[in-house]
Design a protein around this motif. Structure first.
Motif, mmCIF file in Angstrom:
data_model
loop_
_atom_site.group_PDB
_atom_site.id
_atom_site.type_symbol
_atom_site.label_atom_id
_atom_site.label_comp_id
_atom_site.label_asym_id
_atom_site.label_seq_id
_atom_site.Cartn_x
_atom_site.Cartn_y
_atom_site.Cartn_z
ATOM 1 N N LEU A 46 0.881 -1.120 0.004
ATOM 2 C CA LEU A 46 0.174 -0.106 0.015
ATOM 3 C C LEU A 46 0.727 1.253 0.057
ATOM 4 O O LEU A 46 0.537 2.128 -0.857
ATOM 5 N N ARG A 47 1.909 1.157 0.846
ATOM 6 C CA ARG A 47 2.768 2.422 0.971
ATOM 7 C C ARG A 47 3.438 2.612 -0.543
ATOM 8 O O ARG A 47 3.790 3.917 -0.694
ATOM 9 N N MET A 48 3.657 1.772 -1.183
ATOM 10 C CA MET A 48 4.364 1.792 -2.476
ATOM 11 C C MET A 48 3.416 2.327 -3.550
ATOM 12 O O MET A 48 4.008 3.224 -4.241
ATOM 13 N N ILE A 49 2.138 2.172 -3.336
ATOM 14 C CA ILE A 49 1.180 2.698 -3.971
ATOM 15 C C ILE A 49 1.172 4.175 -3.836
ATOM 16 O O ILE A 49 0.840 4.873 -4.706
ATOM 17 N N GLY A 50 1.206 4.568 -2.681
ATOM 18 C CA GLY A 50 0.906 5.799 -2.160
ATOM 19 C C GLY A 50 2.208 6.733 -2.203
ATOM 20 O O GLY A 50 2.192 7.961 -2.184
ATOM 21 N N GLY A 51 3.446 6.108 -2.458
ATOM 22 C CA GLY A 51 4.827 6.815 -2.644
ATOM 23 C C GLY A 51 5.396 7.087 -1.209
ATOM 24 O O GLY A 51 6.474 7.725 -1.293
ATOM 25 N N PHE A 52 4.980 6.279 -0.231
ATOM 26 C CA PHE A 52 5.645 6.437 0.820
ATOM 27 C C PHE A 52 6.947 5.443 1.017
ATOM 28 O O PHE A 52 7.551 5.392 1.976
ATOM 29 N N GLU A 53 6.928 4.513 0.094
ATOM 30 C CA GLU A 53 7.923 3.655 -0.189
ATOM 31 C C GLU A 53 8.320 3.400 -1.482
ATOM 32 O O GLU A 53 7.285 3.698 -2.374
ATOM 33 N N THR A 54 9.674 3.315 -1.751
ATOM 34 C CA THR A 54 9.976 3.444 -3.153
ATOM 35 C C THR A 54 10.265 1.949 -3.585
ATOM 36 O O THR A 54 11.188 1.345 -2.832
ATOM 37 N N PRO A 55 9.721 1.304 -4.716
ATOM 38 C CA PRO A 55 9.912 -0.133 -4.977
ATOM 39 C C PRO A 55 11.276 -0.276 -5.538
ATOM 40 O O PRO A 55 11.992 0.672 -5.892
ATOM 41 N N THR A 56 11.788 -1.504 -5.288
ATOM 42 C CA THR A 56 13.206 -1.857 -5.980
ATOM 43 C C THR A 56 13.084 -2.096 -7.303
ATOM 44 O O THR A 56 13.991 -1.811 -8.093
ATOM 45 N N ALA A 57 11.961 -2.512 -7.891
ATOM 46 C CA ALA A 57 11.699 -2.545 -9.317
ATOM 47 C C ALA A 57 10.070 -2.752 -9.655
ATOM 48 O O ALA A 57 9.219 -2.915 -8.526
ATOM 49 N N GLY A 58 9.653 -2.417 -10.822
ATOM 50 C CA GLY A 58 8.273 -2.464 -11.039
ATOM 51 C C GLY A 58 7.629 -1.300 -11.520
ATOM 52 O O GLY A 58 8.484 -0.240 -11.314
ATOM 53 N N LYS A 59 6.329 -1.248 -11.702
ATOM 54 C CA LYS A 59 5.706 -0.110 -12.228
ATOM 55 C C LYS A 59 4.307 -0.077 -11.344
ATOM 56 O O LYS A 59 3.899 -1.116 -10.976
ATOM 57 N N GLY A 64 -2.705 4.458 -16.378
ATOM 58 C CA GLY A 64 -1.697 4.238 -17.579
ATOM 59 C C GLY A 64 -0.394 5.020 -17.265
ATOM 60 O O GLY A 64 0.493 4.881 -17.878
ATOM 61 N N VAL A 65 -0.315 5.866 -16.190
ATOM 62 C CA VAL A 65 0.798 6.568 -16.131
ATOM 63 C C VAL A 65 1.476 6.053 -14.611
ATOM 64 O O VAL A 65 1.178 5.983 -13.604
ATOM 65 N N ASP A 66 2.946 5.993 -15.108
ATOM 66 C CA ASP A 66 3.719 5.329 -14.144
ATOM 67 C C ASP A 66 4.216 6.323 -13.292
ATOM 68 O O ASP A 66 4.733 7.404 -13.384
#
Length: 347
Positions: A46-59, A64-66
């Motif tokens: 959830l935090r990766m969706i919200g921008g509070f965690e940065t993913p190691t990889a993926g989109k 449609g906008v990353d």
């Protein structure tokens, strides 16, 4: 249209993998629950969706906008936290208006939006109160209103009712579901409570150890769990080691069809799919160990061939502890190597 697509999203902390590569699509206006025990990775996702965690990889695609590497304030998302996160020195009105001010709205527009938000969550007359003057449920309503007035494309909720008592949780989740339907806003809701997920979700994503175990509607997840983990985590389930021989399972007077290869398997049966049959000394039976009154039904624990089973019995049942009675089983399924190998037809 507000859609969310996670594509091969992954999160690692050094050598520790918190989220294994996974993909998930959420439709416009859908409410999806991320469900799992502590440590399953649902809040990290959830935090990766919200921008509070940065993913190691993926989109992370929103319409449609990353946005995978955009900060939270640059994303069309808003998050309701478990802790409310309200500013105590501000009034309710000021708390809700804060984000609108940051976005440059004028005073008249802010007033209109805040009043509409307060009305939507049933707090029309609470604008001039401080958070300390509100109940826990009212504070959470303010937190929801603060997110809604920003008109996000995706609403994120991280166990928003975990700190509330059961009665208030039940009431608020019904209210939130109604608000979500009214607005038609795409929502991701994190919870570790299966009842909460089953009651509000359009679809449930069951997670374990940073992986998705199963995605489906509440009815599908409950009736047809895809793995032993899901079977044991969602609702009550009897998970009984058995041996298949010549296409049958035989134990304690019970005989079930098992059209799979001979060998060990895991039998999964819901307590409500087991019934007590008429006593018949020739077939043996299960010994009643404990009877617990749940109001609308009895939960009966029985012993059968050294294994404990849970049986859901109607209130009309009159069975003494220590009684020995045969069991009849309706719907069941078999697992082998963490996969479903057989499901019986509904009784």
């Amino acid at each position: 249209m507000s859609t969310l697509d996670l594509i091969d999203i992954q999160k690692s902390y050094g050598i520790v993998t918190a989220i294994e590569p996974l993909s998930l699509s959420v439709a416009n206006g859908e409410l999806v629950c991320l469900l799992g025990p502590s440590g399953s990775g649902k809040s990290t996702l959830l935090r990766m969706i919200g921008g509070f965690e940065t993913p190691t990889a993926g989109k992370v695609l929103i319409d449609g906008v990353d946005v995978a590497f955009d900060p939270p304030e640059k994303r069309p998302t808003a998050m309701v936290f478990q802790s409310h996160a309200l500013w105590q020195h501000m009034t309710v009105f000021e708390n809700i208006a804060f984000g609108l001010k940051l976005r440059g709205f004028g005073k008249a527009e802010i007033k209109r939006k805040v009043e509409a938000g307060l009305s939507l969550v049933g707090l029309q007359d609470y604008g001039q109160r401080r958070p300390s003057q509100l109940s826990g449920g009212q504070r959470q309503r303010v937190a929801i209103a603060r997110c809604i007035v920003l008109e996000p494309k995706i609403l994120l909720m991280d166990e928003p009712f975990a700190s509330l008592d059961q009665h208030l949780r039940d009431r608020l989740r019904e209210e939130v579901r109604q608000i979500q339907k009214t607005l038609g806003i795409t929502t991701i809701f994190v919870t570790h409570g299966q009842d909460e997920a089953l009651s509000v979700a359009d679809r449930i994503v069951v997670m374990s150890m940073g992986r998705i175990e199963q995605v489906g509607t509440p009815g599908d997840i409950y009736a047809s769990p895809a793995t032993p983990f899901v079977a044991g985590f969602i609702g009550d389930m009897n998970l009984i080691p058995v041996t298949v021989a010549h296409g049958r399972i035989t134990m304690g007077g019970i005989e079930l069809a098992a059209p799979v290869a001979d060998g060990p398997a895991m039998l999964a049966v819901r307590p409500e799919d087991i019934a007590f049959a008429e006593s018949d000394a020739s077939t043996g039976g299960a010994t009643v160990l404990r009877i617990v009154n749940y109001g609308s039904y009895f939960k009966v624990t029985v012993a059968l061939e050294s294994m404990e089973w849970k049986v859901q019995a109607p209130k009309s049942t009159r069975i003494p502890e220590g009684a020995v009675l045969p069991l009849s089983i309706g719907r069941y399924q078999l697992f082998r190597d963490e996969q479903v190998v057989f499901r019986s037809e509904p009784a």
